[in-house]
Design a protein around this motif. Structure first.
Motif, short mmCIF file in Angstrom:
data_model
loop_
_atom_site.label_atom_id
_atom_site.label_comp_id
_atom_site.label_asym_id
_atom_site.label_seq_id
_atom_site.Cartn_x
_atom_site.Cartn_y
_atom_site.Cartn_z
N THR A 290 0.84 -1.20 0.00
CA THR A 290 0.00 0.00 0.00
C THR A 290 0.88 1.25 0.00
O THR A 290 0.48 2.29 -0.53
N ILE A 291 2.06 1.15 0.58
CA ILE A 291 2.99 2.27 0.61
C ILE A 291 3.73 2.38 -0.72
O ILE A 291 3.87 3.47 -1.28
N GLU A 292 4.17 1.25 -1.24
CA GLU A 292 4.99 1.29 -2.45
C GLU A 292 4.16 1.60 -3.70
O GLU A 292 4.70 2.09 -4.69
N LYS A 293 2.87 1.33 -3.66
CA LYS A 293 2.02 1.60 -4.81
C LYS A 293 1.42 3.00 -4.77
O LYS A 293 0.80 3.43 -5.75
N ALA A 294 1.58 3.70 -3.67
CA ALA A 294 0.95 5.02 -3.54
C ALA A 294 1.54 6.01 -4.53
O ALA A 294 2.70 5.91 -4.93
N ASP A 295 0.75 6.99 -4.90
CA ASP A 295 1.16 8.00 -5.87
C ASP A 295 1.89 9.14 -5.16
O ASP A 295 1.37 10.24 -5.02
N TRP A 296 3.10 8.85 -4.74
CA TRP A 296 3.86 9.84 -3.98
C TRP A 296 4.26 11.01 -4.88
O TRP A 296 4.68 10.81 -5.99
#
Length: 296
Positions: A290-296
């Motif tokens: 969920t963190i690595e796929k987020a649109d940072w």
């Protein structure tokens, strides 16, 4: 702490594996989580309370700890605890003396009805109460305008902070210099589903019990402040958010509406201040994807 190689497409600007040396030879994420909850409290010097008035009449109580010597430019760390936590959570207590030694003042925010704020609020907190944190930040910048502020949030507190920073956009620069999110619950629905899994039964029961006790404490001190709720019908966090969160906070139609409105994954793309996210690949509750796929 990222203890393994990323398995998902990374859209973050930078991602770095940080070596993690275990204090004990414990190789399970579950055991590390449980062991970290035990230990002795750490004495904290020069501690005082800060009462924060909220627009709806509720109040927060924050605990402030300062280094031995301060100036009007002493940097301030503001921390927001996770689900079921408070200023007294051991992961918070252990860090305060270290931060003070490094020359930081520390403001540990108690979300509504938590820690030293028990009895000061008629509502419970939820995963999107960023406006409460903003009131704390406003007071800090009012009283110490030259103090750089580092905002740290743990788990649910990380989600609260990230949502706030995304909503504020450029305005966040008025209040926060830098932010750190530790294992943030970016996707509240995903975390609710993870807590419902058999392997996470111990966490689910613990957190629900803690939240029920908090609600009963509020009801005892402020009769008629909360809706009547049949706790025995609540066996999952989706149940809790349907029966409690959505009823206490009527702006949420139901649990799914709450998850959609308050999950910070929908807001992180708008964060403009420097930000670090610290997370673990084997966290039982917060999925690394969920963190690595987020649109940072």
């Amino acid at each position: 702490m990222n203890t393994g190689k990323p398995k998902y497409k990374v859209v973050m600007q930078h991602i770095k594996d940080i070596p993690f040396t275990r204090i004990f030879p414990i190789f399970s994420g579950h055991l590390q989580t449980v062991v970290g909850s035990f230990g002795r409290a750490v004495p904290i010097q020069r501690e005082e309370s800060l009462i924060v008035d909220l627009p709806d009449g509720d109040k927060l109580c924050c605990q402030v700890s300062r280094p031995a010597t301060t100036t009007n430019k002493t940097p301030t760390i503001v921390t927001v605890h996770g689900l079921g936590g408070s200023h007294n959570s051991l992961y918070q207590q252990r860090l305060v003396p270290k931060f003070n030694e490094l020359g930081y003042s520390v403001v540990r925010v108690n979300l509504r009805g938590c820690g030293t704020g028990v009895g000061m609020a008629k509502k419970t907190y939820h995963g999107g109460v960023g406006e409460d944190i903003l009131e704390v930040l406003k007071i800090i910048k009012r009283d110490t305008p030259d103090s750089p502020v580092l905002l740290i949030g743990y788990s649910l507190g990380g989600n609260i902070n990230l949502k706030l920073l995304g909503e504020l956009g450029e305005e966040a620069k008025q209040y926060v210099t830098h932010a750190i999110a530790v294992c943030p619950a970016l996707d509240l629905h995903d975390s609710a589903l993870r807590l419902q899994s058999f392997g996470n039964t111990i966490y689910r029961k613990y957190y629900l019990k803690t939240l029920f006790e908090q609600m009963e404490e509020i009801r005892k001190l402020h009769p008629d402040s909360l809706p009547d709720i049949e706790y025995t019908s609540i066996i999952s966090f989706t149940d809790f958010d349907n029966e409690c969160t959505a009823k206490i906070w009527p702006s949420f139609v139901n649990a799914n509406g709450y998850y959609k409105e308050c999950s910070s994954k929908y807001f992180v793309s708008k964060i403009v201040i420097p930000l670090h996210v610290l997370y673990s690949m084997d966290d039982p509750i917060i999925g690394a994807e969920t963190i690595e796929k987020a649109d940072w």
